[in-house]
Design an enzyme around this catalytic site. Structure first.
Site, PDB file in Angstrom:
ATOM      1  CG  HIS A 215      -1.252   8.192   0.365  1.00 61.04           C
ATOM      2  ND1 HIS A 215      -2.617   8.124   0.058  1.00 61.04           N
ATOM      3  CD2 HIS A 215      -0.870   7.125   1.022  1.00 61.04           C
ATOM      4  CE1 HIS A 215      -3.171   6.975   0.118  1.00 61.04           C
ATOM      5  NE2 HIS A 215      -1.948   6.315   0.768  1.00 61.04           N
TER       6      HIS A 215
ATOM      7  CG  HIS B 255      -5.304   3.442   0.306  1.00 60.43           C
ATOM      8  ND1 HIS B 255      -5.738   3.548   1.477  1.00 60.43           N
ATOM      9  CD2 HIS B 255      -3.934   3.560   0.154  1.00 60.43           C
ATOM     10  CE1 HIS B 255      -4.518   3.937   2.315  1.00 60.43           C
ATOM     11  NE2 HIS B 255      -3.536   3.654   1.479  1.00 60.43           N
TER      12      HIS B 255
END
Lengths: 327, 327
Positions: free
Chosen positions: A57, A215
């Site tokens: 991320h 995700h």
């Protein structure tokens, strides 16, 4: 799978090493266990902010360690929670006689591991759970996911901690920011997790995934490929329905790219989102546009709004000096 | 083609509008013709720096307008030179009694249009041509392309202009930086130009394009997909052969993503590049890692090094405050 890596097993270590070398004026990297902390420890009496989560991320969270924001961040393997020993070690390294605030995105693994770390910790600590993703219903069994709003919580609470707020004040402020923050994302492509070697989900050439997680979690509904105005309308309507800003309300508008989306498109989405809320009498007081809470190489973006008041605006504006966010 | 846009024809205008709204504290956008200039004009007697080029490389150049860097930037359509009237209008808007320096990437269209603008301009002006891409031979008929080194030229000359350098000094400094800067890039995927609607070039699942340009120009050689160490070795060897840094030489090392490459991979590439030059006795004095000179949604990266001396390091370190680069 096409990635610039050497091996799945060494990717995180090699990437962290590069990050640490590129930003050695701001942060330091601890090995065994992995955590990133400020190069210069904050002055005594400052609440220490510790965050972390699965890698992939970036710049969240390691790139947000530094003056005015996090004291430490624990990177897990890609899309995998860091372990309690990372959190313990990070907390002990940055503890500064004023307690520890964990800022945790609401995912089962992260929540559990931060809880375990907290139980073993000899210092006063609190946890702020971030759960800004409105693509899931409020009463979802595991609660809503934490997504791009996490950066906003970290920035605002980071500024308060720097200004001397107590642990209780930081906890209360973090919860308050989370409550007035809402996000939703859309994916045009899936990300590809290196260990898996293929896209996480299938998506048609004429489909987009509305309400996707960071995700590669499937969205709340597949949709036909739409134009940008329709996409923004869809995201903004869900966000607006959640926070119900009233005419005259000031907001921070954050358009976040998932990693593979050109800035040109993100600014175009921003333009449309500004129009959406301005038409409803909302004032766009602050903004942030760019790839901040990414999902590896996923194409798409999320929109986040935060209801601002004078205090939050002032804390947002306070100086920040990290590897990947600074003003 | 999957893009968050409304229509090919309105993409640039809508994107620029969003950019201008998001950064109205730093820049202003002129319409008809399009250019971006600083919100607050520089103090009288400062050489005005004007750059520009086709869009699709953001944050280059519009995101680099502001204190310590460019005075104005002219965005063309995607991968298409801006027109002389844009350059004229931008130059006239920011001219400040000390002349204009055009900073131009070496592509036929850009070079020609900046020349035409210069001929029509009533103010003293000079041009720095950036040609840092070593994937083409030095005696290539149209010269070498300007790629990620352009940002370095803009930052360093921007700092000198801010400190009061004359037009002749800025021109000479820009040429000097260009001469000691070398870049080379590799693509894992092609970009997709919206007006075309499909990838610019074909590339096999097990191929990479070594020496690729930032507009999807084919590289100097296709190669089998390699691991990151081999890719970096290949790029760095070509760069090293060009500049021939000697042991003890200080350099700025810039790893630039082409738009769709995760930060994790860019930092990993940076780590390997650091090792490459450190093994040769070179000192990595400064660094920049991120997506700065992009090629829409292309995956891949370029490596750039700049031979530093005390003057260049000081100018690199000088404050900069633009939409997308600041310290």
């Amino acid at each position: 799978m096409k990635k610039m890596i050497n091996a799945v097993e060494s990717l995180l270590e090699e990437s962290l090493n590069g990050f640490a070398k590129a930003h050695e004026d701001i942060i330091q990297l601890n090995h065994q266990p992995h955590f990133v902390s400020r190069k210069h420890k904050a002055k005594a009496g400052k609440v220490a902010l510790v965050s972390g989560g699965g890698s992939g991320h970036e710049p969240l969270h390691t790139g947000l360690v530094g003056q005015g924001m996090l004291d430490a961040a624990c990177p897990g393997q890609i899309f995998t929670s860091p372990t309690p020993d990372q959190m313990m070690a990070a907390a002990e390294a940055v503890e500064n006689e004023a307690g520890i605030l964990f800022i945790v995105k609401n995912y089962a693994g992260d929540v559990m591991n931060f809880e375990i770390a907290g139980e073993m910790l000899d210092y006063p600590h609190e946890t702020v759970l971030v759960s800004d993703d409105v693509s899931l219903p409020k009463d979802h069994p595991t609660g809503r996911r934490g997504v791009a709003g996490t950066l906003i919580v970290e920035k605002i609470v980071g500024a308060a901690a720097e200004a001397g707020a107590t642990l209780a004040e930081c906890k209360s402020l973090g919860d308050r920011v989370n409550d007035c923050t809402a996000s939703m994302g859309v994916a045009l492509t899936s990300c590809t997790v290196p260990a898996l070697g293929q896209p996480t989900f299938d998506i048609g050439d004429n489909e987009i995934e509305m309400g996707v997680g960071i995700h590669g979690e499937r969205g709340r509904e597949p949709m036909d490929l739409a134009n940008a105005t329709e996409i923004v309308e869809h995201l903004a309507t869900a966000i607006d329905a959640e926070l119900k800003p009233q005419p005259g309300q000031k907001i921070l508008l954050h358009v976040n790219g998932f990693g593979a989306t050109p800035l040109m498109e993100l600014y175009l989405v921003y333009d449309l989102a500004v129009k959406y809320w301005q038409q409803r009498g909302i004032e766009i007081e602050r903004s942030l546009v760019g790839n901040y809470t990414t999902s590896l190489d996923m194409a798409g973006c999320s929109i986040t709004i935060i209801l601002l008041d004078e205090e939050l605006t002032k804390l947002w504006d306070a100086p920040v000096h990290t590897a990947n966010l600074r003003w």
